[in-house]
Write a protein that holds these residues in place. Structure first.
Motif, PDB file in Angstrom:
ATOM      1  N   ASP A  91      -1.134   6.349 -42.627  1.00 16.95           N
ATOM      2  CA  ASP A  91      -0.254   7.241 -41.861  1.00 16.95           C
ATOM      3  C   ASP A  91       1.083   6.526 -41.700  1.00 16.95           C
ATOM      4  O   ASP A  91       1.139   5.455 -41.095  1.00 16.95           O
ATOM      5  CB  ASP A  91      -0.917   7.492 -40.493  1.00 16.95           C
TER       6      ASP A  91
ATOM      7  N   VAL B 229       0.911  12.970 -35.034  1.00 14.30           N
ATOM      8  CA  VAL B 229       0.771  12.481 -36.405  1.00 14.30           C
ATOM      9  C   VAL B 229       1.457  13.457 -37.367  1.00 14.30           C
ATOM     10  O   VAL B 229       1.250  14.670 -37.281  1.00 14.30           O
ATOM     11  CB  VAL B 229      -0.720  12.338 -36.768  1.00 14.30           C
TER      12      VAL B 229
ATOM     13  N   HIS C 255      -0.015   2.722 -40.490  1.00 17.13           N
ATOM     14  CA  HIS C 255      -1.338   2.178 -40.152  1.00 17.13           C
ATOM     15  C   HIS C 255      -2.408   2.995 -40.831  1.00 17.13           C
ATOM     16  O   HIS C 255      -2.161   4.119 -41.281  1.00 17.13           O
ATOM     17  CB  HIS C 255      -1.549   2.154 -38.634  1.00 17.13           C
TER      18      HIS C 255
ATOM     19  N   HIS D 147       4.564   6.756 -39.962  1.00 14.67           N
ATOM     20  CA  HIS D 147       5.370   7.446 -38.955  1.00 14.67           C
ATOM     21  C   HIS D 147       6.789   7.716 -39.464  1.00 14.67           C
ATOM     22  O   HIS D 147       7.493   8.567 -38.905  1.00 14.67           O
ATOM     23  CB  HIS D 147       5.462   6.601 -37.676  1.00 14.67           C
TER      24      HIS D 147
ATOM     25  N   HIS E  46       2.147  10.694 -29.137  1.00 13.20           N
ATOM     26  CA  HIS E  46       2.559  10.675 -30.540  1.00 13.20           C
ATOM     27  C   HIS E  46       1.900  11.850 -31.253  1.00 13.20           C
ATOM     28  O   HIS E  46       0.746  12.170 -30.966  1.00 13.20           O
ATOM     29  CB  HIS E  46       2.106   9.349 -31.170  1.00 13.20           C
TER      30      HIS E  46
HETATM   31 ZN   LIG Z   1       1.260   8.735 -36.698  1.00 11.54          ZN
END
Ligand SMILES: [Zn+2]
Ligand SMILES: [Cu+2]
Ligand SMILES: [Cu+2]
Ligand SMILES: [Cu+2]
Ligand SMILES: [Cu+2]
Ligand SMILES: [Cu+2]
Ligand SMILES: [Cu+2]
Ligand code: NA
Ligand code: NA
Ligand code: NA
Ligand code: NA
Ligand code: NA
Ligand code: NA
Ligand SMILES: [Zn+2]
Ligand SMILES: [Zn+2]
Ligand SMILES: [Zn+2]
Ligand SMILES: [Zn+2]
Ligand SMILES: [Zn+2]
Ligand SMILES: [Zn+2]
Ligand SMILES: [Zn+2]
Ligand SMILES: [Zn+2]
Lengths: 292, 292, 292
Positions: free
Chosen positions: C88, A225, C124, C90, A223
């Motif tokens: 954060d 960010v 999150h 996504h 992943h």
């Molecule tokens: Zn992320």
């Protein structure tokens, strides 16, 4: 046998140079001769932590190879180590008996395979116990470009693997490997190296990241960010293209699986990446891309 | 409770006969009557290691069933064991309350389902704790052919599962199951049986391997050394066909997931297979195909 | 530090109310203002087990957000906790440096992102160690509908996560998180809550279940007993549609991956669901849908 101490938050020394993660260009020609020398080397794998690694050509991962569908690779393996080793290339299809056999220290072995199928393929030592040989550094990646693979602005390769630390300067701890209790999980062989020495890009760049999970045993969940993957290629097929309405947050890869993702970095900044298996990110499976 | 001793490198006795892994042909007719008898049996699960398994029809995995889209299965479950058991067939869609209920020792239960969807489907005991009932042997596979499934030269079925050894001759160790510390990971119920008694084929054969991961808890990463999967079918869909330029090195399967892969074995030789989760390969999740 | 006691078979108190799992409708308008307040709260997470959770808006998971491709979210994060936190998402693509930075207790932060891609996206806490912040409750889901998403009869959202219990009333145990030894694995924050308070439907309903795996570290293998998934959408793409001949038994999701499945419940009854990683089902990753 507690193994070497590992501080997941420590920074490498000032002179530390991260492994170059840039993807190599496919070499000219259709026959690629590759010398792989098995070498036992002392390497730092995390700040202040040294291990005796078994390597192909002195580094773990070994060299990243690249070619096109139809190219032939001629591999010469030389065992300059102290125990038997061999090599298994997933990039080729061939009866393993002879080419993948273990060879004694001091021996060499040459064989050819033609890469008839696209993907990012693992190679690794084929000598038992493979858990130990892969776990101690004997793995790498071969990229066979899918036909008409578009050019991008930046192209990187990350190989995820686990470290089961033995005593300082010794080989990895097989008991830890058998218990699947890694001390560190890393990209390109060193804990969190790209967190300290970020990969580079420019805002607006389309960045392609090839990821191979060498394991030996943990699943990866790659992943980035701040980024979304509008393109995903995984185990030989396109799963997402930019033209569609969807995108992915994770490229999940079982051990020995690989693929690539693409994203356009929308603005200048630092984009961390992780395996979103958070216990592994904590153990070093993290880094960053800095877009200027 | 250390459980039975397990030597991952030991060879079975000379007279050992591996479980037949050949895929059964779909039976004629569209209604398949299947008797499943729950039997508690002593079985060797690795060289020198015996356990009391809970089984469907005396083996773990239970029988491989097969049919076509639209076929009806009439299952008669008889509980000849000493505790409650039941059965859950993923191959059918139906309200579970009555057909999947636990039945007492000595009881029987009959129910029908129509398999309206293609894939390789798990069945397993439906009695709680399912971790223990699956972990002690109560699992199997139903293959429902996708329409127009091409004929191949060889067709095998491998069911991966974990063994959490109890004392010699006793049932599995629930505490180990709860800690996810398997002693062995196996294909078709016996550690590394096809490493010692390889599956057979002929060079040039197209080989199809159906794989179901029965778990109860580990992910599988099925790989054949020396081969590439030009065809992948996974959880009800075609992911790769031979016509494309890509291929796969791994079929990754979460617990209760299944699919098949195909490969053409390019030359005579012995092609090992593994779960490339290397800690599990080390524990017995390995075998081989020998091409004459 | 054994942590709070956990009995996976215990029933919640008579007055227990499960978290509403119904998917919210996308709000009208194209700009969604969302207040996220970080609050440290005492919550029951399993029968008789209380923990001090770090939450977004008082619950773990935090609120489920929803929108359409092209919608803009304006997030205002207020840190009413006692340590640094951040967030954060996504669901958006943006340089993380400023918007995802940790903020001190008492501070607030506002930022916007436009959701240009469909899927179910994790959000999150972005403060290190993320293993601890996610593991202690700071996670949630954003649904961005794929264009032309069909209406269904029932639509639910389940977020899977792990609990690493600290002492009763205390925060989670970081050592357990680092050892990946969860005490419980749960949907929507409470062990087996929907086993005791089933989701509801009517026989013949087409039911859509969105699933996000928040981890922090375990893979999910979502399965509904008695049902087959004729529709699967995973990480931004359609993998199965009802028109095809195949269906899936499992939706496998690495940490931070998400998707949805659909099934038509064929008759009245109670359809259990699990993560078919059975050790996790045993630890609370289970529930049921009751069709009247
Ligand atoms: Zn992320
Ligand atoms: Cu080796
Ligand atoms: Cu994240
Ligand atoms: Cu049972
Ligand atoms: Cu391999
Ligand atoms: Cu936080
Ligand atoms: Cu099941
Ligand atoms: Na790294
Ligand atoms: Na897309
Ligand atoms: Na086996
Ligand atoms: Na192909
Ligand atoms: Na739950
Ligand atoms: Na379908
Ligand atoms: Zn070696
Ligand atoms: Zn030798
Ligand atoms: Zn049973
Ligand atoms: Zn009974
Ligand atoms: Zn291989
Ligand atoms: Zn936080
Ligand atoms: Zn601060
Ligand atoms: Zn089921």
């Amino acid at each position: 046998a507690a193994g070497a101490a590992f501080d997941a938050m420590a920074a490498p020394a000032a002179g530390f140079v991260a492994r170059d993660a840039a993807a190599p260009a496919p070499p000219a020609g259709r026959l690629h001769r590759v010398d792989l020398r098995v070498r036992e080397v002392q390497r730092e794998v995390a700040p202040g932590v040294r291990q005796k690694l078994w390597t192909f050509n002195g580094t773990a991962p070994g060299p990243v190879l690249r070619g096109r569908v139809g190219d032939t690779f001629e591999i010469t393996l030389s065992n300059d180590g102290s125990v038997d080793h061999g090599v298994d290339f997933h990039a080729g299809a061939l009866a393993p008996d002879v080419p993948m056999r273990p060879i004694d220290p001091g021996q060499r072995l040459t064989y050819r395979f033609t890469a008839t199928r696209a993907g990012i393929w693992m190679y690794h030592c084929s000598t038992m116990p493979m858990l130990l040989h892969i776990g101690n550094g004997m793995y790498g990646a071969v990229i066979i470009d899918p036909p008409a693979l578009p050019a991008v602005d930046r192209e990187y390769v990350l190989v995820q693997s686990e470290l089961y630390l033995g005593a300082d300067g010794a080989i990895g701890d097989l008991a830890k490997m058998r218990a699947e209790t890694p001390d560190a999980v890393v990209f390109n062989g060193y804990a969190a190296q790209y967190a300290h020495r970020p990969l580079t890009a420019t805002a607006g760049d389309r960045v392609r990241v090839w990821v191979l999970n060498a394991g030996p045993s943990r699943t990866s969940a790659f992943h980035v960010v701040g980024a979304q993957f509008d393109t995903v290629y995984r185990e030989g097929r396109w799963e997402l293209r930019p033209s569609g309405p969807g995108a992915a947050q994770v490229l999940d890869l079982a051990p020995a699986a690989g693929g690539f993702v693409e994203t356009v970095l929308p603005a200048p900044g630092t984009y961390p990446f992780v395996s979103h298996v958070m216990v592994d990110a904590e153990r070093g499976a993290r880094g960053a891309i800095r877009a200027g």
